[in-house]
Scaffold this motif. Structure first.
Motif, short mmCIF file in Angstrom:
data_model
loop_
_atom_site.label_atom_id
_atom_site.label_comp_id
_atom_site.label_asym_id
_atom_site.label_seq_id
_atom_site.Cartn_x
_atom_site.Cartn_y
_atom_site.Cartn_z
N ALA A 28 0.87 -1.18 0.00
CA ALA A 28 0.00 0.00 0.00
C ALA A 28 0.90 1.22 0.00
N THR A 29 0.73 2.08 -0.96
CA THR A 29 1.62 3.23 -1.07
C THR A 29 0.86 4.51 -0.80
N SER A 30 1.48 5.39 -0.06
CA SER A 30 0.88 6.68 0.27
C SER A 30 1.93 7.77 0.13
N PRO A 31 2.18 8.27 -1.09
CA PRO A 31 3.15 9.35 -1.22
C PRO A 31 2.55 10.67 -0.75
N PHE A 32 3.39 11.50 -0.14
CA PHE A 32 2.95 12.78 0.39
C PHE A 32 3.84 13.88 -0.14
N VAL A 33 3.35 15.10 -0.09
CA VAL A 33 4.14 16.24 -0.56
C VAL A 33 4.21 17.31 0.52
N ARG A 34 3.98 16.96 1.75
CA ARG A 34 4.09 17.94 2.82
C ARG A 34 5.53 18.04 3.28
N PRO A 35 5.93 19.18 3.84
CA PRO A 35 7.32 19.33 4.28
C PRO A 35 7.66 18.27 5.32
N PRO A 36 8.84 17.61 5.16
CA PRO A 36 9.15 16.48 6.04
C PRO A 36 9.68 16.88 7.40
N PHE A 249 6.69 11.49 9.76
CA PHE A 249 5.78 11.10 8.68
C PHE A 249 4.55 12.00 8.76
N PRO A 250 4.09 12.52 7.62
CA PRO A 250 2.96 13.47 7.65
C PRO A 250 1.73 12.92 8.37
N ASN A 251 1.23 13.70 9.30
CA ASN A 251 0.01 13.40 10.06
C ASN A 251 0.16 12.21 11.00
N ASP A 272 -0.30 5.76 12.99
CA ASP A 272 -1.27 6.72 12.48
C ASP A 272 -2.24 7.15 13.58
N SER A 273 -3.19 7.99 13.22
CA SER A 273 -4.10 8.56 14.22
C SER A 273 -5.02 7.51 14.83
N GLN A 274 -5.13 6.34 14.17
CA GLN A 274 -5.97 5.27 14.70
C GLN A 274 -5.17 4.26 15.52
N HIS A 288 14.89 16.87 -1.67
CA HIS A 288 13.51 16.74 -2.13
C HIS A 288 12.90 15.51 -1.45
N ALA A 289 12.53 15.66 -0.21
CA ALA A 289 12.09 14.52 0.59
C ALA A 289 10.83 13.90 0.02
N THR A 290 10.82 12.56 -0.02
CA THR A 290 9.64 11.81 -0.47
C THR A 290 9.37 10.70 0.53
N TRP A 291 8.09 10.43 0.74
CA TRP A 291 7.66 9.44 1.71
C TRP A 291 6.86 8.34 1.01
N ARG A 292 6.96 7.12 1.50
CA ARG A 292 6.08 6.04 1.07
C ARG A 292 5.70 5.19 2.27
#
Length: 332
Positions: A28-36, A249-251, A272-274, A288-292
Protein backbone atom coordinates in the motif's frame (compact mmCIF):
# COMPACT_ATOMS: atom_id res chain seq x y z
CA UNK A 1 14.58 -5.14 32.20
CA UNK A 2 14.55 -6.63 28.72
CA UNK A 3 13.35 -4.64 25.74
CA UNK A 4 12.44 -6.22 22.40
CA UNK A 5 12.12 -4.20 19.22
CA UNK A 6 8.32 -4.25 19.26
CA UNK A 7 8.22 -3.55 22.98
CA UNK A 8 10.60 -0.66 22.36
CA UNK A 9 8.20 0.74 19.77
CA UNK A 10 5.24 0.42 22.09
CA UNK A 11 7.12 1.78 25.07
CA UNK A 12 8.27 4.82 23.16
CA UNK A 13 4.81 5.46 21.82
CA UNK A 14 3.28 5.05 25.28
CA UNK A 15 6.14 6.34 27.42
CA UNK A 16 17.11 -24.72 12.98
CA UNK A 17 14.21 -26.61 11.15
CA UNK A 18 11.56 -24.66 9.45
CA UNK A 19 9.54 -23.41 6.55
CA UNK A 20 10.00 -20.68 3.97
CA UNK A 21 6.69 -19.01 3.14
CA UNK A 22 6.79 -16.80 0.03
CA UNK A 23 4.10 -14.21 -0.55
CA UNK A 24 3.85 -11.82 -3.45
CA UNK A 25 1.80 -8.66 -3.21
CA UNK A 26 1.87 -4.94 -3.71
CA UNK A 27 2.59 -2.55 -0.90
CA UNK A 28 0.00 0.00 0.00
CA UNK A 29 1.62 3.23 -1.07
CA UNK A 30 0.88 6.68 0.27
CA UNK A 31 3.15 9.35 -1.22
CA UNK A 32 2.95 12.78 0.39
CA UNK A 33 4.14 16.24 -0.56
CA UNK A 34 4.09 17.94 2.82
CA UNK A 35 7.32 19.33 4.28
CA UNK A 36 9.15 16.48 6.04
CA UNK A 37 10.91 18.43 8.79
CA UNK A 38 8.56 19.35 11.56
CA UNK A 39 8.99 21.60 14.57
CA UNK A 40 12.53 22.73 13.75
CA UNK A 41 15.69 22.20 11.74
CA UNK A 42 19.07 22.52 13.41
CA UNK A 43 22.22 23.83 11.75
CA UNK A 44 22.03 24.83 8.11
CA UNK A 45 20.70 21.75 6.38
CA UNK A 46 18.90 22.67 3.14
CA UNK A 47 15.19 22.22 2.61
CA UNK A 48 13.98 22.59 -0.97
CA UNK A 49 10.58 21.02 -0.75
CA UNK A 50 9.76 17.44 -1.56
CA UNK A 51 8.64 15.41 -4.54
CA UNK A 52 5.87 12.91 -5.14
CA UNK A 53 6.96 9.30 -5.47
CA UNK A 54 5.46 7.31 -8.29
CA UNK A 55 3.64 4.13 -7.20
CA UNK A 56 5.99 1.16 -6.99
CA UNK A 57 5.39 -2.55 -6.64
CA UNK A 58 7.07 -4.30 -3.74
CA UNK A 59 7.63 -8.04 -3.66
CA UNK A 60 7.37 -9.51 -0.15
CA UNK A 61 8.62 -12.87 1.13
CA UNK A 62 7.84 -14.15 4.62
CA UNK A 63 10.94 -15.62 6.29
CA UNK A 64 10.53 -17.47 9.59
CA UNK A 65 13.01 -19.72 11.36
CA UNK A 66 10.96 -22.75 12.36
CA UNK A 67 12.87 -23.07 15.62
CA UNK A 68 10.01 -20.81 16.71
CA UNK A 69 7.59 -20.19 13.82
CA UNK A 70 5.38 -18.04 16.06
CA UNK A 71 7.86 -15.19 16.50
CA UNK A 72 10.57 -13.88 14.14
CA UNK A 73 11.90 -10.39 13.57
CA UNK A 74 14.32 -9.44 10.76
CA UNK A 75 16.28 -6.36 11.80
CA UNK A 76 19.12 -5.69 9.35
CA UNK A 77 20.38 -6.57 5.86
CA UNK A 78 23.71 -5.92 4.12
CA UNK A 79 24.48 -5.39 0.45
CA UNK A 80 25.06 -9.12 -0.07
CA UNK A 81 21.55 -9.81 1.16
CA UNK A 82 22.63 -11.40 4.44
CA UNK A 83 19.99 -10.74 7.11
CA UNK A 84 20.29 -10.29 10.89
CA UNK A 85 17.44 -11.20 13.21
CA UNK A 86 16.16 -13.45 15.93
CA UNK A 87 13.37 -15.82 16.91
CA UNK A 88 11.51 -16.19 20.21
CA UNK A 89 9.22 -13.66 21.87
CA UNK A 90 11.19 -13.40 25.10
CA UNK A 91 8.28 -14.83 27.10
CA UNK A 92 8.84 -17.74 29.47
CA UNK A 93 9.96 -20.76 27.46
CA UNK A 94 10.49 -18.64 24.33
CA UNK A 95 13.78 -16.78 24.79
CA UNK A 96 15.17 -14.50 22.08
CA UNK A 97 17.79 -16.36 20.05
CA UNK A 98 19.80 -14.54 17.41
CA UNK A 99 20.66 -15.63 13.90
CA UNK A 100 21.88 -14.56 10.51
CA UNK A 101 20.22 -15.71 7.30
CA UNK A 102 22.04 -16.12 3.98
CA UNK A 103 20.55 -16.21 0.49
CA UNK A 104 18.74 -18.14 -0.94
CA UNK A 105 16.91 -17.98 2.42
CA UNK A 106 16.02 -21.65 2.88
CA UNK A 107 15.75 -23.13 6.35
CA UNK A 108 19.26 -24.53 6.00
CA UNK A 109 20.58 -20.98 5.56
CA UNK A 110 19.78 -19.87 9.12
CA UNK A 111 22.93 -19.64 11.25
CA UNK A 112 22.47 -19.38 15.00
CA UNK A 113 24.36 -16.49 16.61
CA UNK A 114 24.17 -15.99 20.35
CA UNK A 115 26.50 -14.22 22.73
CA UNK A 116 28.40 -16.90 24.70
CA UNK A 117 26.71 -17.63 28.03
CA UNK A 118 23.75 -15.37 27.30
CA UNK A 119 20.18 -16.15 28.32
CA UNK A 120 18.82 -14.18 25.35
CA UNK A 121 20.36 -12.56 22.27
CA UNK A 122 19.13 -10.32 19.46
CA UNK A 123 21.26 -9.72 16.36
CA UNK A 124 20.10 -6.26 15.30
CA UNK A 125 22.56 -5.21 12.57
CA UNK A 126 25.04 -6.54 10.03
CA UNK A 127 27.59 -4.68 7.91
CA UNK A 128 29.00 -5.50 4.49
CA UNK A 129 32.01 -7.28 5.99
CA UNK A 130 29.67 -9.67 7.76
CA UNK A 131 30.27 -8.33 11.27
CA UNK A 132 27.21 -8.03 13.46
CA UNK A 133 25.95 -6.00 16.39
CA UNK A 134 23.15 -6.46 18.85
CA UNK A 135 22.57 -7.06 22.52
CA UNK A 136 22.45 -9.93 24.97
CA UNK A 137 20.78 -10.56 28.31
CA UNK A 138 22.24 -12.18 31.41
CA UNK A 139 20.48 -14.22 34.08
CA UNK A 140 19.55 -11.07 36.00
CA UNK A 141 17.85 -9.43 33.02
CA UNK A 142 20.65 -6.93 32.32
CA UNK A 143 21.10 -5.90 28.67
CA UNK A 144 24.57 -5.44 27.16
CA UNK A 145 25.53 -4.39 23.66
CA UNK A 146 27.82 -6.63 21.62
CA UNK A 147 29.80 -6.62 18.40
CA UNK A 148 30.84 -9.84 16.69
CA UNK A 149 33.98 -8.85 14.79
CA UNK A 150 36.11 -11.41 12.91
CA UNK A 151 34.23 -14.19 14.70
CA UNK A 152 35.03 -12.76 18.14
CA UNK A 153 32.27 -11.47 20.45
CA UNK A 154 32.90 -8.38 22.58
CA UNK A 155 30.41 -7.06 25.12
CA UNK A 156 29.94 -3.33 25.75
CA UNK A 157 28.34 -1.20 28.45
CA UNK A 158 28.38 2.57 28.22
CA UNK A 159 30.20 3.86 31.35
CA UNK A 160 27.51 6.50 31.88
CA UNK A 161 24.80 3.87 32.35
CA UNK A 162 25.29 4.03 36.10
CA UNK A 163 22.71 1.89 37.86
CA UNK A 164 20.72 1.42 34.65
CA UNK A 165 20.35 -2.10 33.30
CA UNK A 166 19.86 -1.55 29.55
CA UNK A 167 22.53 -1.16 26.87
CA UNK A 168 21.65 -2.03 23.28
CA UNK A 169 23.53 -1.65 19.99
CA UNK A 170 21.18 -1.29 17.02
CA UNK A 171 23.40 -0.42 14.04
CA UNK A 172 26.94 -0.90 12.72
CA UNK A 173 28.79 0.32 9.62
CA UNK A 174 31.78 -0.99 7.65
CA UNK A 175 34.16 1.24 9.61
CA UNK A 176 33.39 -0.48 12.88
CA UNK A 177 31.23 2.28 14.32
CA UNK A 178 28.16 1.01 16.13
CA UNK A 179 25.25 3.03 17.52
CA UNK A 180 22.65 2.40 20.16
CA UNK A 181 21.44 3.65 23.51
CA UNK A 182 21.52 3.05 27.22
CA UNK A 183 18.75 3.56 29.76
CA UNK A 184 19.76 5.25 32.99
CA UNK A 185 18.43 4.46 36.45
CA UNK A 186 15.56 6.93 35.99
CA UNK A 187 14.36 5.23 32.80
CA UNK A 188 15.65 7.88 30.35
CA UNK A 189 17.30 6.72 27.11
CA UNK A 190 20.58 8.22 25.87
CA UNK A 191 21.94 7.72 22.35
CA UNK A 192 25.60 7.02 21.69
CA UNK A 193 28.11 5.75 19.17
CA UNK A 194 30.84 3.20 19.83
CA UNK A 195 34.13 2.75 18.01
CA UNK A 196 34.57 -0.98 18.11
CA UNK A 197 38.34 -1.00 17.69
CA UNK A 198 39.05 1.31 20.65
CA UNK A 199 35.91 0.83 22.79
CA UNK A 200 35.46 4.61 22.64
CA UNK A 201 31.94 5.86 23.40
CA UNK A 202 30.58 9.21 22.20
CA UNK A 203 27.27 10.75 23.21
CA UNK A 204 24.79 11.60 20.46
CA UNK A 205 22.64 14.46 21.72
CA UNK A 206 20.03 15.72 19.27
CA UNK A 207 18.84 19.15 20.48
CA UNK A 208 15.26 20.00 21.28
CA UNK A 209 14.25 16.70 22.81
CA UNK A 210 15.09 13.92 25.25
CA UNK A 211 14.92 10.15 25.58
CA UNK A 212 17.04 9.74 22.44
CA UNK A 213 17.93 6.48 20.70
CA UNK A 214 20.43 6.04 17.85
CA UNK A 215 19.14 3.21 15.70
CA UNK A 216 21.28 3.11 12.54
CA UNK A 217 24.47 4.42 10.94
CA UNK A 218 25.71 4.25 7.35
CA UNK A 219 29.26 4.10 5.98
CA UNK A 220 29.37 7.89 5.68
CA UNK A 221 28.81 8.22 9.41
CA UNK A 222 25.26 9.56 9.03
CA UNK A 223 23.14 8.54 12.02
CA UNK A 224 19.38 8.25 12.36
CA UNK A 225 17.26 7.61 15.41
CA UNK A 226 14.39 9.08 17.36
CA UNK A 227 13.65 11.26 20.37
CA UNK A 228 10.78 12.59 22.42
CA UNK A 229 9.86 16.25 22.03
CA UNK A 230 8.80 18.50 24.90
CA UNK A 231 5.18 17.85 23.89
CA UNK A 232 5.68 14.09 24.26
CA UNK A 233 5.68 13.27 20.55
CA UNK A 234 8.20 10.74 19.22
CA UNK A 235 9.89 11.92 16.01
CA UNK A 236 12.91 10.93 13.96
CA UNK A 237 16.21 12.70 13.51
CA UNK A 238 19.12 12.58 11.08
CA UNK A 239 22.64 13.64 12.00
CA UNK A 240 24.74 14.40 8.92
CA UNK A 241 28.01 16.31 8.93
CA UNK A 242 27.53 17.14 12.59
CA UNK A 243 24.16 18.82 11.98
CA UNK A 244 20.80 17.52 13.16
CA UNK A 245 17.41 17.65 11.46
CA UNK A 246 14.14 16.29 12.77
CA UNK A 247 11.42 14.68 10.68
CA UNK A 248 8.04 13.02 11.05
CA UNK A 249 5.78 11.10 8.68
CA UNK A 250 2.96 13.47 7.65
CA UNK A 251 0.01 13.40 10.06
CA UNK A 252 1.59 10.59 12.09
CA UNK A 253 1.18 10.29 15.85
CA UNK A 254 4.79 9.10 16.08
CA UNK A 255 7.74 8.34 13.78
CA UNK A 256 10.60 5.97 14.58
CA UNK A 257 13.39 5.34 12.03
CA UNK A 258 15.35 2.08 12.32
CA UNK A 259 17.55 1.86 9.23
CA UNK A 260 19.61 4.02 6.86
CA UNK A 261 21.64 3.13 3.77
CA UNK A 262 24.50 4.92 2.04
CA UNK A 263 22.02 6.89 -0.10
CA UNK A 264 20.49 8.32 3.09
CA UNK A 265 17.27 6.46 2.46
CA UNK A 266 15.64 5.87 5.83
CA UNK A 267 13.15 3.20 6.90
CA UNK A 268 11.19 2.70 10.08
CA UNK A 269 7.69 2.67 11.51
CA UNK A 270 5.06 5.30 12.16
CA UNK A 271 1.80 5.17 14.05
CA UNK A 272 -1.27 6.72 12.48
CA UNK A 273 -4.10 8.56 14.22
CA UNK A 274 -5.97 5.27 14.70
CA UNK A 275 -3.03 3.59 16.43
CA UNK A 276 -2.09 1.34 13.49
CA UNK A 277 1.60 0.80 12.73
CA UNK A 278 2.98 1.14 9.20
CA UNK A 279 6.45 0.93 7.77
CA UNK A 280 7.86 3.86 5.84
CA UNK A 281 10.55 4.75 3.35
CA UNK A 282 11.96 8.29 3.36
CA UNK A 283 14.18 9.23 0.40
CA UNK A 284 16.23 12.39 -0.22
CA UNK A 285 15.51 13.69 3.27
CA UNK A 286 17.61 16.84 3.00
CA UNK A 287 16.76 17.96 -0.53
CA UNK A 288 13.51 16.74 -2.13
CA UNK A 289 12.09 14.52 0.59
CA UNK A 290 9.64 11.81 -0.47
CA UNK A 291 7.66 9.44 1.71
CA UNK A 292 6.08 6.04 1.07
CA UNK A 293 3.98 3.97 3.41
CA UNK A 294 4.90 0.28 3.43
CA UNK A 295 2.59 -2.49 4.59
CA UNK A 296 3.22 -6.19 4.16
CA UNK A 297 -0.09 -7.40 2.69
CA UNK A 298 -0.27 -10.10 5.39
CA UNK A 299 0.06 -7.50 8.15
CA UNK A 300 -1.48 -4.20 7.10
CA UNK A 301 -1.46 -1.90 10.11
CA UNK A 302 1.10 -4.03 11.99
CA UNK A 303 4.18 -3.62 9.79
CA UNK A 304 7.60 -2.38 10.92
CA UNK A 305 10.50 -1.89 8.50
CA UNK A 306 13.80 -2.27 10.34
CA UNK A 307 16.58 -2.28 7.74
CA UNK A 308 17.50 -1.71 4.13
CA UNK A 309 20.56 -2.00 1.92
CA UNK A 310 21.87 -0.01 -1.03
CA UNK A 311 20.12 -2.37 -3.47
CA UNK A 312 16.61 -1.57 -2.25
CA UNK A 313 16.07 -4.71 -0.17
CA UNK A 314 14.14 -4.09 3.05
CA UNK A 315 13.53 -6.30 6.08
CA UNK A 316 11.19 -6.11 9.02
CA UNK A 317 8.26 -7.89 10.60
CA UNK A 318 4.47 -7.88 10.92
CA UNK A 319 1.72 -9.44 13.01
CA UNK A 320 -0.32 -11.97 11.04
CA UNK A 321 -3.96 -12.98 11.40
CA UNK A 322 -3.07 -15.84 13.74
CA UNK A 323 -1.25 -13.51 16.12
CA UNK A 324 2.24 -14.62 15.07
CA UNK A 325 5.08 -12.19 14.48
CA UNK A 326 6.62 -12.95 11.07
CA UNK A 327 9.78 -11.63 9.47
CA UNK A 328 9.70 -10.36 5.90
CA UNK A 329 12.06 -9.50 3.07
CA UNK A 330 10.93 -6.94 0.51
CA UNK A 331 12.36 -5.67 -2.75
CA UNK A 332 11.59 -2.04 -3.58
Amino acid sequence: MFITQRNLVRAMLAGSLGLLIPTTAYAATSPFVRPPFVNRTFGSLPQRGDALLAPRRIHFTTLDDQADPTFNQLLGINNSGVIAGYFGSGAAGHPNKGYTLDPPYGQGNYVNENFPGSVQTQVTAINNIGDTAGFWVDGNGNNFGFVEWNNVFTSYKNPHTGHGTVNQLLGINDRGIAVGFYTDATGVNHAYSLKQGTSQFKAIVPPGGSNATASAINDNGDVTGFLTTSSGTVIGYLRKGGLFSDFAFPNAASTMPFGINNKDQIVGVYTDSQGAMHGFLLSNPLTHATWRRIDDPNGIGTTTVNGLNDGGQIVGFYLDGAGNTDGFLGQL
